[in-house]
Design a protein around this motif. Structure first.
Motif, short mmCIF file in Angstrom:
data_model
loop_
_atom_site.label_atom_id
_atom_site.label_comp_id
_atom_site.label_asym_id
_atom_site.label_seq_id
_atom_site.Cartn_x
_atom_site.Cartn_y
_atom_site.Cartn_z
N VAL A 199 9.99 -38.12 32.34
CA VAL A 199 9.10 -37.92 33.49
C VAL A 199 9.30 -39.06 34.48
CG1 VAL A 199 6.68 -37.95 34.19
CG2 VAL A 199 7.35 -36.70 32.17
N THR B 1 0.42 -45.37 31.58
CA THR B 1 1.09 -44.07 31.74
C THR B 1 0.81 -43.12 30.57
OG1 THR B 1 3.06 -44.95 30.67
CG2 THR B 1 3.03 -44.99 33.08
N ARG C 206 1.26 -36.45 35.17
CA ARG C 206 2.32 -35.50 34.79
C ARG C 206 2.45 -35.41 33.26
NH1 ARG C 206 6.68 -37.07 39.53
NH2 ARG C 206 5.66 -35.86 41.16
N THR C 207 2.28 -36.54 32.60
CA THR C 207 2.37 -36.56 31.13
C THR C 207 1.25 -35.71 30.54
OG1 THR C 207 3.40 -38.72 31.21
CG2 THR C 207 2.40 -38.11 29.13
N GLN C 208 0.05 -35.89 31.07
CA GLN C 208 -1.08 -35.10 30.55
C GLN C 208 -0.88 -33.61 30.83
OE1 GLN C 208 -4.34 -37.04 32.51
NE2 GLN C 208 -4.63 -38.53 30.85
N SER D 195 9.51 -42.47 30.26
CA SER D 195 9.57 -42.71 31.70
C SER D 195 10.57 -43.83 31.97
CB SER D 195 8.20 -43.04 32.27
OG SER D 195 7.86 -44.37 31.97
N THR E 44 9.67 -31.74 36.71
CA THR E 44 8.27 -31.42 36.45
C THR E 44 7.66 -30.56 37.56
OG1 THR E 44 7.85 -33.64 37.27
CG2 THR E 44 7.64 -33.31 34.91
N ARG F 297 1.62 -32.23 28.34
CA ARG F 297 1.07 -32.05 26.99
C ARG F 297 0.14 -30.83 26.96
NH1 ARG F 297 0.71 -38.26 26.15
NH2 ARG F 297 2.78 -38.63 25.29
N GLN G 175 1.16 -40.72 34.51
CA GLN G 175 0.13 -40.38 33.53
C GLN G 175 -0.36 -38.94 33.74
OE1 GLN G 175 -3.86 -41.65 34.06
NE2 GLN G 175 -4.05 -42.33 31.92
N VAL H 214 7.28 -38.16 25.45
CA VAL H 214 7.51 -38.34 26.89
C VAL H 214 8.07 -39.74 27.14
CG1 VAL H 214 6.41 -38.39 29.16
CG2 VAL H 214 5.65 -36.74 27.44
N VAL I 117 2.83 -42.73 28.13
CA VAL I 117 4.09 -42.15 27.64
C VAL I 117 4.40 -42.70 26.25
CG1 VAL I 117 5.02 -41.78 29.96
CG2 VAL I 117 5.52 -43.93 28.79
#
Ligand SMILES: Cc1cc2nc3c(=O)[nH]c(=O)nc-3n(C[C@H](O)[C@H](O)[C@H](O)COP(=O)(O)O)c2cc1C
Length: 453
Positions: free
Chosen positions: A246, A389, A257-259, A279, A229, A262, A255, A277, A391
Motif C-alpha cells: 500500500v 499506519t 487504505r489498510t483498514q 508500506s 488500491t 482488511r 492507515q 500489508v 501495517v
C-alpha cells in the motif's frame, strides 16, 4: 505485545530504482544491476539481516510521458535500461536458504500457461520461496510494444486479471494431484497418468486445453502479492492477495487504505489475518545521527529531479514537463496507475502538491517517507510509523545500493531485536509457511477450490 515487523527489501533490475541519479554516487552499486554478483551479494546481505524477502518491482515499457518521449528516462536512468527480474532469482536462491523473493510479473503480456510454468519452476528451484506480485501494467508504451494503441482500460485490466488467476489456479492446483509424480523405479513410471489432468478453460479472455508442464512444487501457487488500491484494485486484492503493498502520501492515508483493505478481505469471506500489508519506507541509518544525516545529504546531492519527474509522469500519465514548477497537480481520471495520481492530488485534502514538491519529495525513495538517524532514532521512527499506519511490514527502498540495506542489517535490525520487534532467527519452510504456517492456500481462498483429487 506489539508484533514483529516484517521487512522486504525493495529493488528493481535497473539503476537507482526509486532514487534516480544515484548511479553517479561513488558509493552506489545499483549501476552494476547487470552484474550477477551485485544480486548475489545483496541476497547474502539481506539474509544476514533476516529480511523476510526481496521484493523486485518491474515495468514493461518506458517512461515516455515526460516530454512526450523517452529522453528523460534515458538521460536519467529512470527505470531504463531495465532487465528481467525473474532471471535473478535462481542465483540469489543458490546463495541463501531462507530469503523469500517477491517477483513482479505483468500478466497482460504473457499467457497464463507460460507464466504458471515460470513460477512453478522458480518455486521448485527456490524450494518454495517464490512470490508473485500480480500487475497488469500502467504504461501506454508497454501496450504499444505489444501492438496496441494504448493501455487496455483500467477496470477491464482487472477483469482480465480475475480470469487469468482462475486459469493459473487451475494449472497450479488442479492439473497434478498430490503424489502424481510417483517416480517409481520398480514400475518404471515417473508420473501416473491417471492423476494428471488436462485443464480445459473457455472464458471471455482466455482459452486453454493443456496439462500444466510442471510437477507439483512446494507452494504450488506462489505467495500472491498485489499493489494498487483503486476500487477495482482493492476488490481484486480482497479476493486473491496474501500480501498487499500500500502506498500513500502520509501515515493517515495508508492507515485508512489498510483498514479498507482488511474490511474488503472480510467482505470477500476471507480472514483479514490472511492478508499482510506492507508500506514503502526508506531508512538511512548509520552509527551516529550525524553520519546518517551526511549520508542522506550526499544522496540528495546525486539525486536527479528530472529523473523523479519522469517516473512520476509515467506513473500518473501526466506530462509534468508542461507544468510550471509551482503549478498544483490535479486529479484527472486516467487509465494508468490511479493510486499514484490520487497520492499526489486528492488522497490528502490538506495538502496540495506542486511539481516542485514532487521533484523534491521524490528525490530519494519516491513517495514514501525517509527516516534518517542512528539505530535508536531510526527504530523509534519505524515503530512510530508502524503504530500510525497499522501495517504489518515495510517495503524498504534504498537510497544507495547495497549500503542502505547493509546499514539496516547492522544498525536497525539489532535495535529492533532488542525491543522485541524483529525476529532473532528465521523459521524453516516455504515463504507462505514463514508468514502463515502453511505451504498451500486454503479455503476460502479461491485457489483452493481448483484443487484436484
Ligand atoms: C506501491 C505500488 C507498487 C507498484 N509496483 C508496480 C510494479 O512493480 N510494476 C507494475 O507494473 N505496477 C506496479 N504497481 C501498479 C499496480 O500494479 C497497478 O497497475 C496500478 O496501481 C493501477 O491500479 P490502481 O489504479 O488500482 O492503483 C504498483 C502500485 C503500487 C500502489
Amino acid at each position: 505485545m506489539p508484533r514483529e515487523i516484517l521487512f522486504n527489501a525493495f529493488a528493481m533490475n535497473t539503476a537507482g530504482h526509486l532514487s534516480p541519479g544515484q548511479w553517479r554516487n561513488p558509493r552506489d552499486r545499483s549501476g552494476a544491476y547487470n552484474r550477477l554478483r551485485t544480486w548475489t551479494d545483496l541476497a547474502v546481505t539481506l539474509e544476514r539481516g533476516l529480511f523476510d524477502g526481496l521484493f523486485i518491482a518491474d515495468v514493461i515499457g518506458v517512461y515516455d510521458v515526460y516530454g512526450s518521449g523517452p529522453a528523460g528516462a534515458l538521460r536519467n536512468a529512470a527505470q531504463l535500461p531495465i532487465n528481467d527480474p525473474m532471471m535473478l532469482v535462481s542465483a540469489m536462491a543458490h546463495v541463501t536458504q531462507h530469503l523469500g523473493f517477491g517477483v513482479t510479473a505483468n500478466l497482460t503480456w504473457t499467457s497464463p500457461f507460460l507464466l504458471a510454468r515460470a513460477f512453478s519452476t522458480l518455486d521448485h528451484l527456490t524450494e518454495g520461496r517464490i512470490g508473485w506480485n500480480i500487475v497488469t501494467g500502467y504504461l501506454d508504451s508497454g501496450a504499444r510494444a505489444h501492438g496496441l494503441n494504448g493501455l487496455i482500460a483500467h477496470d477491464d485490466r482487472y477483469a482480465m486479471a480475475e480470469e487469468y488467476m482462475e486459469v493459473c489456479y487451475k494449472l497450479w492446483e488442479g492439473s497434478w494431484e498430490d503424489g502424481a509424480a510417483v517416480r517409481d523405479p520398480a514400475t518404471g513410471v515417473f508420473a501416473d497418468p491417471a492423476r494428471v489432468h488436462t485443464i480445459k478453460h473457455e472464458g471471455k479472455h482466455y482459452r486453454l486445453d493443456a496439462i500444466h508442464s510442471c510437477e507439483p512444487s512446494p507452494q504450488r501457487t506462489p505467495l500472491l502479492y498485489q499493489a494498487g488500491t483503486s476500487a477495482a484494485g482493492r476488490g481484486f486484492a480482497a479476493r486473491h492477495a496474501e500480501c498487499v503493498f500500500v502506498s500513500g502520501p502520509n501515515a493517515e492515508v495508508i492507515q485508512r487504505r489498510t483498514q479498507e483493505l482488511r474490511a474488503a478481505v472480510a467482505e470477500a469471506g476471507r480472514d483479514p489475518a490472511d492478508l499482510k500489508v506492507f508500506s514503502l519506507l526508506t531508512v538511512v541509518v548509520a552509527g551516529t545521527h550525524t553520519e546518517a544525516e551526511d549520508r542522506h545529504a550526499e544522496a540528495l546531492r546525486y539525486a536527479s529531479p528530472e529523473g523523479s519527474l519522469t517516473l512520476m509522469a509515467g506513473w500518473t500519465g501526466l506530462d509534468l514537463s508542461g507544468y510550471a514548477l509551482d503549478q498544483e497537480i490535479r486529479y484527472i481520471e486516467k487509465e494508468g496507475y490511479r493510486t499514484m495520481l490520487e497520492n499526489i492530488t486528492r488522497a490528502d485534502p490538506d495538502r496540495a502538491w506542486t511539481v516542485r514538491d514532487v521533484a523534491e519529495h521524490c528525490a530519494v525513495g519516491a513517495i514514501g517517507p525517509v527516516v534518517v538517524g542512528d539505530a535508536k532514532g531510526a527504530a523509534d521512527a519505524v515503530e512510530d510509523w508502524m503504530e500510525r499506519t497499522g501495517v504489518d511490514g515495510l517495503n524498504l527502498a534504498y537510497a544507495v545500493l547495497p549500503e542502505t540495506f547493509e546499514a539496516i542489517a547492522d544498525h536497525l535490525v539489532p535495535e529492533l531485536q532488542r525491543r522485541g520487534r524483529y525476529k532473532d532467527a528465521y523459521t524453516s519452510g516455504t515463504m507462505r509457511a514463514k508468514l502463515y504456517g502453511r505451504d498451500r492456500l486454503q479455503a476460502p481462498h479461491p485457489a483452493a477450490g481448483f484443487r484436484a483429487g
